[in-house]
Structures are given as C-alpha cells and as structure tokens.
Design an enzyme around this catalytic site. Structure first.
Site, PDB file in Angstrom:
ATOM      1  N   LYS A  78       0.861  -1.182   0.000  1.00  0.00           N
ATOM      2  CA  LYS A  78       0.000   0.000   0.000  1.00  0.00           C
ATOM      3  C   LYS A  78       0.896   1.230   0.000  1.00  0.00           C
ATOM      4  CE  LYS A  78      -2.319   1.609   3.662  1.00  0.00           C
ATOM      5  NZ  LYS A  78      -3.379   1.795   4.689  1.00  0.00           N
ATOM      6  N   ARG A 122     -10.719  -1.025   6.427  1.00  0.00           N
ATOM      7  CA  ARG A 122     -10.006  -2.028   7.216  1.00  0.00           C
ATOM      8  C   ARG A 122      -9.669  -1.473   8.594  1.00  0.00           C
ATOM      9  NH1 ARG A 122      -5.141   0.337   8.993  1.00  0.00           N
ATOM     10  NH2 ARG A 122      -3.459   0.210   7.470  1.00  0.00           N
ATOM     11  N   LYS A 242      -0.604  10.548  28.237  1.00  0.00           N
ATOM     12  CA  LYS A 242       0.256   9.434  28.628  1.00  0.00           C
ATOM     13  C   LYS A 242      -0.319   8.654  29.806  1.00  0.00           C
ATOM     14  CE  LYS A 242       4.547  11.610  27.027  1.00  0.00           C
ATOM     15  NZ  LYS A 242       5.837  12.231  27.437  1.00  0.00           N
TER      16      LYS A 242
END
Length: 336
Positions: A78, A122, A242
């Site tokens: 891709k 996808r 985080k």
C-alpha cells in the site's frame, strides 16, 4: 478471467460494486490477517514514512509492504499519501493511494486498486474486532471525536456489526461536520440517537466505546474522562494523554514494533522508561487466537492503540480482488 502478463485495475467505483463499502468483507479479511500475524505467518517490514519539511504529523506518504501466508498467500504494497489540510485547502479527501498485489510464486503484479476506501474500511474493521473482544458485552453507547470520512466508516461499521448500539455521541472542532455525520447516521440507522456534543469531554464521558478520528498531534483526553468499563479504539494515535496508557487496565496494540516508533505516545513512554513490551497486555491477533485473554471484567478500562498494519490492507485487497474476478469487475491492463 485472469490473464497472463496483465494486471486488473480496480477503481473505487469498482470496489464499491463488489461490496467494498460493507463492513462484513473487511471484518472477515482483517480477522484472518490478525490471526496470521499472531501465528507469525507473515512478512511485514517496518513501514517508512516519507515526510517533507517536517510538517504536520498527518502530512506524509507511507509505503506499507507485506506478505501473508495461509491457504491463499499473497504479497503486496500500500502506497498512501495524506495531507491534513486537503479537505479545507484543496477540496480533496485527506488521504489517497494505491494498493498493488503480487503473486508470491512469481512476484509478478496481478492487481492495482484504489487504496483509500480499503484503508479506511479495514481500520474500521480493526475497531469492530477490538470491540468484539475488548468492549463490554451488549454496549449501547459510542463516542466519536473527529467527524470526517474515517469517522463515518468507523461508525457505520460499528452500527452494522453491533445492533445493540442505540446512541452515538459526536464531537468535532467544526460543528457542521458533526451535524452532517449525525444526520447521515440518523437517516441510515433510524434506531440510533445521534447527539452532537459541545465538547470532546462531553462526548467521551458518555461513551462505553470511544473512537478517536482526528488529525491532532497534541493529546487532549485525560484518564478522568473515561467511564469505568470503557473501551477506547485510539485509531488516530495521538489523542490520549500518557497517563491513560499507564492507568488503563489493559493496553493492546496491533503490532508492538510498529507501535513503538515515530515518537508516538507509546514510544515516548518507552523512551522515558515508563512503559515496555512487558507492560503491554497483548497484540490483538494474540487475543483472536486465544493466546491472551480479552476483556475479563465489566469495569476494566481497555485501550486499543492500532498503528495500522500492511497485512490488514493486503488481506482486504486480496478479498476485493477475488470478488472482482468472480464478478468480472474491473479493467484489465497489459503489463507489457
């Protein structure tokens, strides 16, 4: 019929004709690719990023090669480019690209096809698969931050695959984008209540399943916004503080080596000595094949941080190619 020394070209319109807008195709193909990934029946070099002038994090072209094995092996690439301001400045979709498939026996190319529809669908399939294993069973509310084309694919796929979903909470910095997506979802899925939130916080707090679909390079979602039992599909990668990765009950990625690079949040934590492969719960394919557990308690907060893998694209493109051959769809091009 397949021809010697020819390649099959499939436009986006061709891909739509053979079911390329349906989530079923991609859930099946991506599940296969994740299982092959977990069983190590694949080859997938780390994808290089082509960047110019160190611009926005979403401004790049990525080359994503892979080989997948199993009963019907295939190789491919891709090649997908993105500019974060394409919609606003150029009136174009943010991303565009091509997928090339190769016969692994000869390494000859056998197909070329439009990539952005496959790529977006996808990615939505990864969220669907993640939700099957990592979300609370019977979840009813979804929150989505960022309401562009990718968000539409994500939400349509979730609503097709999970009939219990009754409410979708939407937020976008451009409220008109959220309003358009809300209208589309109400029309296509009359069972669904689509709510446009006034802030990202308002939307995220309501979601049992949260999907990030932004182009931000600055984290904005703190741990405190997540309700107990939330599942986050962090497809745009940079949205979570985080602390979310450090406090979540489980962190799952698609591929550790892909996730731990490019100075994304996980990589930053690794470089700071605050996160490691050992602290990761699993790669998603390990859960599919039963090597690691998925959700084990209703109150777990679980984060899926999928960087996106070439094996997912190539498996999806292979399914598209086979359906096109069966339906005699596409344009044959002479290789020589």
């Amino acid at each position: 019929m397949k021809r010697d020394h020819s390649i099959l070209y499939l436009s986006r319109e061709d891909i739509v004709k053979i079911g390329g807008e349906s989530s079923d195709l991609y859930v099946q193909a991506v599940s296969r690719s994740l299982e092959l990934h977990a069983r190590k029946d694949f080859v997938q070099p780390l994808k290089p990023y082509l960047r110019v002038n160190n611009s926005h994090i979403a401004d790049r072209i990525i080359a994503m090669p892979a080989y997948i094995g199993g009963e019907t092996p295939v190789s491919g690439l891709k090649w997908i480019g993105s500019k974060h301001d394409n919609p606003r400045v150029r009136g174009k979709e943010r991303a565009s690209g091509l997928i090339i498939l190769n016969d692994p026996e000869s390494n000859y190319p056998i197909a070329v096809m439009e990539a952005s529809l496959i790529s977006g669908m996808r990615t939505a399939a990864v969220t669907v698969i993640g939700a099957r294993y990592l979300a609370r069973q019977g979840f009813r509310s979804v929150a989505c931050v960022g309401c562009g084309l990718i968000a539409g694919m994500q939400l349509r796929s979730l609503l097709e695959q999970f009939p219990d979903i009754s409410t979708v909470h939407l937020f976008d910095l451009h409220q008109d984008a959220a309003a358009r997506l809300a209208d589309e979802l109400r029309e296509r899925f009359p069972r669904v209540k689509a709510v446009v939130a006034d802030s990202a916080k308002e939307a995220v707090r309501e979601g049992e399943v949260i999907v990030t679909c932004t182009v931000t390079d600055t984290p904005y979602i703190p741990y405190e916004w997540l309700q107990k039992g939330a599942f986050v599909s962090n497809i745009s990668i940079m949205d979570l503080h985080k602390e979310v990765f450090l406090k979540a009950d489980k962190v799952v990625v698609d591929d550790w080596d892909q996730a731990n690079r490019e100075k994304k949040i996980i990589n930053q934590l690794v470089l700071e000595g605050r996160f490691s492969r050992e602290q990761l719960h699993a790669e998603l394919g390990e859960i599919l094949i039963g090597a690691k557990p998925g959700r084990e308690a209703d109150d777990e907060i679980i984060v899926l941080n999928p960087m996106g893998m070439a094996v997912e694209d190539i498996a999806s493109a292979q399914e598209v190619y086979q359906r096109a051959l069966d339906a005699n769809v596409g344009t044959w091009l002479n290789l020589y």
